[in-house]
Design a protein around this motif. Structure first.
Motif, PDB file in Angstrom:
ATOM      1  N   SER A 176      37.513  48.718  45.636  1.00  0.00           N
ATOM      2  CA  SER A 176      38.295  48.476  44.422  1.00  0.00           C
ATOM      3  C   SER A 176      39.511  47.688  44.863  1.00  0.00           C
ATOM      4  CB  SER A 176      38.773  49.814  43.845  1.00  0.00           C
ATOM      5  OG  SER A 176      37.916  50.256  42.847  1.00  0.00           O
ATOM      6  N   PHE A 177      39.967  46.790  44.080  1.00  0.00           N
ATOM      7  CA  PHE A 177      41.179  45.999  44.327  1.00  0.00           C
ATOM      8  C   PHE A 177      40.953  44.872  45.336  1.00  0.00           C
ATOM      9  CE2 PHE A 177      43.550  48.984  41.967  1.00  0.00           C
ATOM     10  CZ  PHE A 177      43.185  50.252  42.380  1.00  0.00           C
ATOM     11  N   LEU A 181      39.931  43.688  41.011  1.00  0.00           N
ATOM     12  CA  LEU A 181      39.385  44.493  39.915  1.00  0.00           C
ATOM     13  C   LEU A 181      39.045  45.894  40.405  1.00  0.00           C
ATOM     14  CD1 LEU A 181      36.900  41.928  38.310  1.00  0.00           C
ATOM     15  CD2 LEU A 181      39.178  42.555  37.499  1.00  0.00           C
ATOM     16  N   LEU A 182      38.896  46.823  39.491  1.00  0.00           N
ATOM     17  CA  LEU A 182      38.452  48.179  39.842  1.00  0.00           C
ATOM     18  C   LEU A 182      36.952  48.163  40.115  1.00  0.00           C
ATOM     19  CD1 LEU A 182      40.269  50.361  37.157  1.00  0.00           C
ATOM     20  CD2 LEU A 182      41.059  49.684  39.429  1.00  0.00           C
ATOM     21  N   GLU A 183      36.516  49.034  40.981  1.00  0.00           N
ATOM     22  CA  GLU A 183      35.093  49.166  41.245  1.00  0.00           C
ATOM     23  C   GLU A 183      34.447  49.864  40.054  1.00  0.00           C
ATOM     24  OE1 GLU A 183      34.276  49.505  45.645  1.00  0.00           O
ATOM     25  OE2 GLU A 183      33.504  51.417  44.882  1.00  0.00           O
ATOM     26  N   SER A 218      32.675  46.296  36.322  1.00  0.00           N
ATOM     27  CA  SER A 218      33.982  46.246  36.973  1.00  0.00           C
ATOM     28  C   SER A 218      35.026  45.662  36.010  1.00  0.00           C
ATOM     29  CB  SER A 218      33.842  45.399  38.236  1.00  0.00           C
ATOM     30  OG  SER A 218      35.055  45.264  38.877  1.00  0.00           O
ATOM     31  N   ARG A 221      35.677  48.223  33.137  1.00  0.00           N
ATOM     32  CA  ARG A 221      36.495  49.368  33.571  1.00  0.00           C
ATOM     33  C   ARG A 221      37.940  48.939  33.792  1.00  0.00           C
ATOM     34  NH1 ARG A 221      34.420  53.524  38.134  1.00  0.00           N
ATOM     35  NH2 ARG A 221      33.306  54.356  36.329  1.00  0.00           N
ATOM     36  N   THR A 222      38.109  47.747  34.373  1.00  0.00           N
ATOM     37  CA  THR A 222      39.475  47.265  34.624  1.00  0.00           C
ATOM     38  C   THR A 222      40.179  47.011  33.299  1.00  0.00           C
ATOM     39  OG1 THR A 222      38.663  46.218  36.659  1.00  0.00           O
ATOM     40  CG2 THR A 222      40.847  45.548  35.863  1.00  0.00           C
ATOM     41  N   ARG A 225      41.039  50.535  31.851  1.00  0.00           N
ATOM     42  CA  ARG A 225      41.923  51.458  32.575  1.00  0.00           C
ATOM     43  C   ARG A 225      43.157  50.774  33.157  1.00  0.00           C
ATOM     44  NH1 ARG A 225      37.590  55.045  36.141  1.00  0.00           N
ATOM     45  NH2 ARG A 225      36.307  55.769  34.367  1.00  0.00           N
ATOM     46  N   ARG A 226      43.020  49.509  33.542  1.00  0.00           N
ATOM     47  CA  ARG A 226      44.141  48.820  34.201  1.00  0.00           C
ATOM     48  C   ARG A 226      44.220  47.375  33.729  1.00  0.00           C
ATOM     49  NH1 ARG A 226      46.019  50.500  39.059  1.00  0.00           N
ATOM     50  NH2 ARG A 226      47.548  48.842  38.706  1.00  0.00           N
ATOM     51  N   LEU A 229      45.931  44.752  35.771  1.00  0.00           N
ATOM     52  CA  LEU A 229      45.276  44.049  36.895  1.00  0.00           C
ATOM     53  C   LEU A 229      44.591  42.772  36.392  1.00  0.00           C
ATOM     54  CD1 LEU A 229      43.644  46.997  38.892  1.00  0.00           C
ATOM     55  CD2 LEU A 229      45.718  45.732  39.451  1.00  0.00           C
ATOM     56  N   LEU A 230      44.075  42.833  35.186  1.00  0.00           N
ATOM     57  CA  LEU A 230      43.424  41.621  34.627  1.00  0.00           C
ATOM     58  C   LEU A 230      44.466  40.533  34.446  1.00  0.00           C
ATOM     59  CD1 LEU A 230      40.882  42.816  31.915  1.00  0.00           C
ATOM     60  CD2 LEU A 230      40.429  41.868  34.182  1.00  0.00           C
TER      61      LEU A 230
END
Ligand SMILES: Oc1ccccc1-c1ccno1
Length: 245
Positions: A176-177, A181-183, A218, A221-222, A225-226, A229-230
């Motif tokens: 991840s990262f 991106l998140l896994e 991925s 989910r990103t 949740r985050r 990050l995008l």
């Protein structure tokens, strides 16, 4: 890589000698030194802190103790070129992330200074910065009792990136990262568990479709949740993703 940690609770760092990092030490990939700050105290009470100038709650760690400790621990060592990078965990630090872990993993020698109470007298970091790279680092937006837990976190994140530490080097590439991106979700046997089946595509043997599915999961989910990050992703990072499809 050599890692030194200065702390008033050396036993807090015992987990560094277990499991993955312990194996890395046995393989000679990592060298640890843990130093009790109280060894550099001068009084019968072995005091490491004092009241803050200007008043206020808590105690501040003494420069007259930290100074000699850093002088000795950061002194030139045979086989180690140049001064160490001094890493000071603090809630007021730059945010620790995978990119910083990768940067720190490039350093041949890291010294971690574990502060407690209300931190370390500011002049200690100022003085050290005249002689070595210094990074004040936060592992998150919350307050701990001391820097030891932050050091355990950072040493694990950095240590696992060193060549030879992870059994499968590809793992670090697929983190991840690692590409911003998140896994996505992972599955293993059995094929059906609690009436929940593994997604068909993962059992299809169609590797191009599997890569695409994993990328999409991925991104989803990103996004959910985050989303931050995008927003931080640049075109290169996305291209890096697409090149793997
Ligand atoms: O809360 C802290 C107290 C001492 C040293 C470090 C920390 C901290 C909090 C978050 N990252 O580091």
């Amino acid at each position: 890589m050599r890692i030194d940690v200065i702390t008033i609770f050396p036993e807090y760092l015992d987990p560094l000698r277990a499991a993955l990092l312990g194996k890395a030490v046995d393989k000679g990939l990592l060298e640890f030194g843990v130093h009790d700050l109280r060894n550099w105290t001068h009084d019968v009470h072995r005091a490491v802190d004092d009241s803050p100038y200007g008043g206020g709650p808590g105690m501040v760690m003494k420069p007259e103790v930290w100074g000699p400790a850093l002088d000795e621990v950061c002194a030139p060592r045979p086989g180690l070129a140049g001064p160490p990078t001094l890493v000071v965990p603090t809630p007021a630090g730059h945010r620790f992330d995978q990119r910083m872990a990768e940067e720190l993993a490039e350093s041949p020698w890291l010294v971690f200074a574990c502060g407690r109470y209300e931190g370390i007298d500011e002049r200690v970091v100022e003085d050290a910065a005249d002689r070595m790279p210094v990074r004040e680092v936060s592992i998150g937006d919350y307050v701990l009792v001391g820097g030891e837990v932050a050091v355990l976190t950072m040493v694990e994140a950095v240590g696992r990136l060193l060549p030879g530490v992870l059994g499968n080097p590809a793992s670090a590439q697929e983190d991840s990262f690692s590409d911003g991106l998140l896994e996505g979700p992972s599955y293993t046997r059995p094929e059906v568990w609690q009436d929940r089946a593994v997604p068909e595509v993962l059992r299809s043997g169609n590797h191009a479709a599997i890569r695409r599915w994993r990328r999409d999961q991925s991104l989803i989910r990103t996004f959910r949740r985050r989303p931050d990050l995008l927003a931080a992703l640049d075109a290169d990072a996305l291209d890096k993703h697409d090149r793997k499809l």
